[in-house]
Write a protein that holds these residues in place. Structure first.
Motif, PDB file in Angstrom:
ATOM      1  N   ASP A 203       0.797  -1.228   0.000  1.00 16.27           N
ATOM      2  CA  ASP A 203       0.000   0.000   0.000  1.00 16.27           C
ATOM      3  C   ASP A 203       0.827   1.275   0.000  1.00 16.27           C
ATOM      4  O   ASP A 203       0.272   2.364  -0.060  1.00 16.27           O
ATOM      5  CB  ASP A 203      -0.939   0.018   1.218  1.00 16.27           C
ATOM      6  CG  ASP A 203      -2.022  -1.049   1.115  1.00 16.27           C
ATOM      7  OD1 ASP A 203      -2.535  -1.261   0.001  1.00 16.27           O
ATOM      8  OD2 ASP A 203      -2.347  -1.667   2.145  1.00 16.27           O
ATOM      9  N   GLU A 204       2.162   1.152   0.031  1.00 17.35           N
ATOM     10  CA  GLU A 204       2.973   2.366   0.042  1.00 17.35           C
ATOM     11  C   GLU A 204       2.928   3.074  -1.312  1.00 17.35           C
ATOM     12  O   GLU A 204       2.717   2.458  -2.353  1.00 17.35           O
ATOM     13  CB  GLU A 204       4.425   2.052   0.418  1.00 17.35           C
ATOM     14  CG  GLU A 204       5.171   1.185  -0.567  1.00 17.35           C
ATOM     15  CD  GLU A 204       5.186  -0.280  -0.175  1.00 17.35           C
ATOM     16  OE1 GLU A 204       6.166  -0.975  -0.487  1.00 17.35           O
ATOM     17  OE2 GLU A 204       4.183  -0.733   0.429  1.00 17.35           O
ATOM     18  N   PHE A 205       3.128   4.376  -1.275  1.00 13.50           N
ATOM     19  CA  PHE A 205       3.156   5.176  -2.489  1.00 13.50           C
ATOM     20  C   PHE A 205       4.405   4.847  -3.301  1.00 13.50           C
ATOM     21  O   PHE A 205       5.522   4.892  -2.795  1.00 13.50           O
ATOM     22  CB  PHE A 205       3.159   6.659  -2.127  1.00 13.50           C
ATOM     23  CG  PHE A 205       3.293   7.583  -3.305  1.00 13.50           C
ATOM     24  CD1 PHE A 205       2.187   7.930  -4.056  1.00 13.50           C
ATOM     25  CD2 PHE A 205       4.528   8.098  -3.661  1.00 13.50           C
ATOM     26  CE1 PHE A 205       2.312   8.775  -5.145  1.00 13.50           C
ATOM     27  CE2 PHE A 205       4.663   8.955  -4.737  1.00 13.50           C
ATOM     28  CZ  PHE A 205       3.547   9.290  -5.482  1.00 13.50           C
ATOM     29  N   VAL A 206       4.203   4.476  -4.572  1.00 13.86           N
ATOM     30  CA  VAL A 206       5.317   4.220  -5.483  1.00 13.86           C
ATOM     31  C   VAL A 206       5.005   4.903  -6.804  1.00 13.86           C
ATOM     32  O   VAL A 206       3.881   5.327  -7.068  1.00 13.86           O
ATOM     33  CB  VAL A 206       5.577   2.714  -5.695  1.00 13.86           C
ATOM     34  CG1 VAL A 206       5.905   2.036  -4.376  1.00 13.86           C
ATOM     35  CG2 VAL A 206       4.380   2.042  -6.360  1.00 13.86           C
ATOM     36  N   ARG A 207       6.017   4.991  -7.659  1.00 17.41           N
ATOM     37  CA  ARG A 207       5.866   5.622  -8.964  1.00 17.41           C
ATOM     38  C   ARG A 207       6.154   4.614 -10.063  1.00 17.41           C
ATOM     39  O   ARG A 207       6.943   3.690  -9.867  1.00 17.41           O
ATOM     40  CB  ARG A 207       6.833   6.807  -9.119  1.00 17.41           C
ATOM     41  CG  ARG A 207       6.654   7.959  -8.132  1.00 17.41           C
ATOM     42  CD  ARG A 207       7.449   7.738  -6.823  1.00 17.41           C
ATOM     43  NE  ARG A 207       8.826   7.321  -7.025  1.00 17.41           N
ATOM     44  CZ  ARG A 207       9.849   8.157  -7.258  1.00 17.41           C
ATOM     45  NH1 ARG A 207       9.631   9.470  -7.308  1.00 17.41           N
ATOM     46  NH2 ARG A 207      11.087   7.712  -7.406  1.00 17.41           N
ATOM     47  N   VAL A 208       5.562   4.811 -11.220  1.00 17.40           N
ATOM     48  CA  VAL A 208       5.848   3.928 -12.347  1.00 17.40           C
ATOM     49  C   VAL A 208       7.323   3.988 -12.718  1.00 17.40           C
ATOM     50  O   VAL A 208       7.898   2.989 -13.191  1.00 17.40           O
ATOM     51  CB  VAL A 208       4.940   4.277 -13.543  1.00 17.40           C
ATOM     52  CG1 VAL A 208       5.349   3.498 -14.789  1.00 17.40           C
ATOM     53  CG2 VAL A 208       3.480   3.977 -13.204  1.00 17.40           C
TER      54      VAL A 208
END
Length: 527
Positions: free
Chosen positions: A493-498
């Protein structure tokens, strides 16, 4: 206790490592994949996997249940579009670095004509820097790279400037490439085109895959499809040439693209040698249907179900061709907003289509009075560009033009904020996510002066379709899933980027980026 469980418990009790992971076929996992498959689904919103999850029994469902699923992944730049999004997937860099910061910065290149078919030439000449494809080839030039898509930008920008096998769909229903890559089509491509697969859909009706009770969405929304032919069934023309031309807006275009990709895997023997090979498949139909019918339609629901079944067949076929050696990543280039006309009736009263062209006209009138070239200013979906050189030797201060435009924009209904480009870095340091996304989009050399952010669920007044041209989450939130025995399954659920995908795959494949990148390795994804 079963034998496998007993051996694992014994190993742990005596401090030994657990048995090496095995593939679904029971084969031991190789140190690295023989074939890495990257699937980019154009306009696949992340929430589709939740909304339709119970009905996803094919490849999407398998990826979501068995893969490493990053549920809070984003194309973390403003105005997410097809060209910038695909360029970020395997470069590990934001549009500000790749130079592909708008669909207007496309792959069209008269200097690289098509080797077959009709249309303009295409190449990656506008793309800056490298991608995972380059990093793989730098380690071992024997590696084979195949990238296919219905769209030229989908096939080209995902692998950047690499001299790979890159093909896209053109009239009259062929896959082709340009002279940037080769001078003629290989035999396997000519054989595929000779089957005339797109022509076989002439006269075919698109009807829902499941019974009507399986769809919550009404099939009577007149805002869809610009008010024309917005109900099932949707019938493709009987003329074969017209059917091949229009196929890009029907679900079967994805089937044709996947069939072409599988022929390429077989013909090029991807994943069968001692090197690491890369297959990129960019599927574009969800974007065409999403624009026309919107993300809340029965049509997009059915398209996602069809995509799910297709990806299941695709994954099964790959496993048959190359058992035990395939790693899969799936993501998207952007999301999409609901039709503002529908949003205004429900969760976003006041949502509208916003037009600032009268303010552009006022700026140009002011410039004309002072002899300044009026073509030196332009507004493109929230970015106000200005060529300050046009003001040299004139009595008009360009900053006065900017102040007047900004003041007028701030007064317009539907506008959330207007920011000077010079202020974005300071706002980003304060933790402003909108400022961060604008900064990630625009290269330092672009003559941008102001950025205009609309209120959530408002869109720019362009074509009467669904849009994705904001820095808000519904436009940036996309799936990011890694699948295969090298990855630790489960929801994250952590924020990640493509942009984090490329360095993560590079770590898995034992290759290194050839330049500084924006993405970072996702360590929890890897065993």
């Amino acid at each position: 206790m079963k034998l496998a469980a007993f051996l694992l418990a014994s190993a742990l009790a005596f401090g030994c490592s657990a048995p090496a992971p095995r593939t679904a076929s029971g084969l031991p996992v190789a140190r690295r994949p023989a074939l890495t498959v990257v699937i980019v689904v154009d306009q696949l919103r992340a929430d589709y996997l939740e909304r339709f999850g119970a009905q996803l029994t094919g490849g999407l469902g398998r990826l979501a249940r068995e893969g490493t699923v990053y549920a809070n992944a984003h194309q973390d730049h403003a105005i997410p579009e097809t060209a910038p999004g695909h360029a970020s997937v395997l470069s590990g860099r934001f549009p500000r670095s790749t130079g592909i910061f708008s669909n207007a910065i496309n792959a069209e290149d008269p200097g690289a004509p098509l080797v077959a078919g009709t249309g303009y030439g295409s190449s990656p000449r506008r793309f800056r820097g490298s991608t995972l494809a380059d990093w793989i080839l730098a380690r071992d030039p024997r590696s084979r790279i195949l990238s296919v898509s219905r769209k030229d930008v989908g096939a080209i920008f995902t692998v950047g400037r690499a001299r790979a096998e890159v093909y896209w769909y053109v009239e009259p229903g062929w896959f082709t490439t340009s002279t940037y890559y080769r001078d003629s089509l290989p035999d396997w491509v000519r054989r595929f085109n000779g089957r005339r697969m797109p022509y076989q859909y002439a006269g075919k009706a698109w009807t829902p895959l499941l019974p009507d009770t399986a769809y919550a969405e009404p099939d009577s929304v007149e805002i869809e499809s610009a008010g024309y032919f917005f109900t099932f069934p949707h019938v493709i023309p009987r003329d074969t040439l017209e059917a091949a031309r229009l196929l890009i807006g029907w679900p079967w275009m994805d089937d044709v693209t996947v069939a072409f990709a599988l022929d390429g895997v077989d013909a090029l023997a991807l994943g069968s040698g001692a090197t690491t090979d890369l297959l990129v498949v960019a599927l574009s139909t969800t974007d065409a249907i999403g624009h026309r019918f919107g993300p809340d339609s029965k049509e997009i629901h059915d398209q996602v179900l069809r995509l799910d079944r297709l990806l299941g067949r695709f994954m099964d076929s790959l496993e048959i061709l190359r058992p035990g050696g395939i790693a899969i990543a799936l993501t998207s280039d952007h999301g999409v907003a609901s039709f503002p006309e529908l949003s205004a009736q429900g969760f976003a009263p006041g949502a509208r289509r916003v037009d600032l062209e009268h303010l552009v006209g006022a700026a140009r009138s002011q410039m004309r009075e002072h002899g300044v070239d009026t073509l030196s200013v332009e507004l493109d979906r929230g970015i106000f560009f200005m060529d300050r050189r046009a003001f040299a030797g004139r009595s008009l201060d360009p900053d006065d033009v900017l102040r007047r435009f900004a003041a007028g924009a701030r007064e317009m209904p539907g506008v959330l904020r207007v920011d000077a480009l010079d202020d974005l870095e300071r706002l980003e340091r304060r933790g402003d996510p909108i400022a961060r996304r604008w900064r990630n989009l625009i290269p330092p050399y672009a003559p941008a002066e102001l950025v205009i952010t609309l209120e959530p669920h408002n869109v720019w007044l362009t074509l009467p379709n669904a849009r994705h041209d904001s820095p808000h989450d519904y436009d940036t939130h996309v799936p990011l899933i890694l699948y295969g025995p090298w990855f630790a399954p489960g929801r994250r659920d952590e924020f990640v980027r493509v942009v984090d995908l490329a360095p993560t795959l590079a770590r898995l494949l034992g290759v290194r980026a050839s330049e500084p990148i924006d993405g970072r390795v996702l360590p929890r994804a890897l065993h």
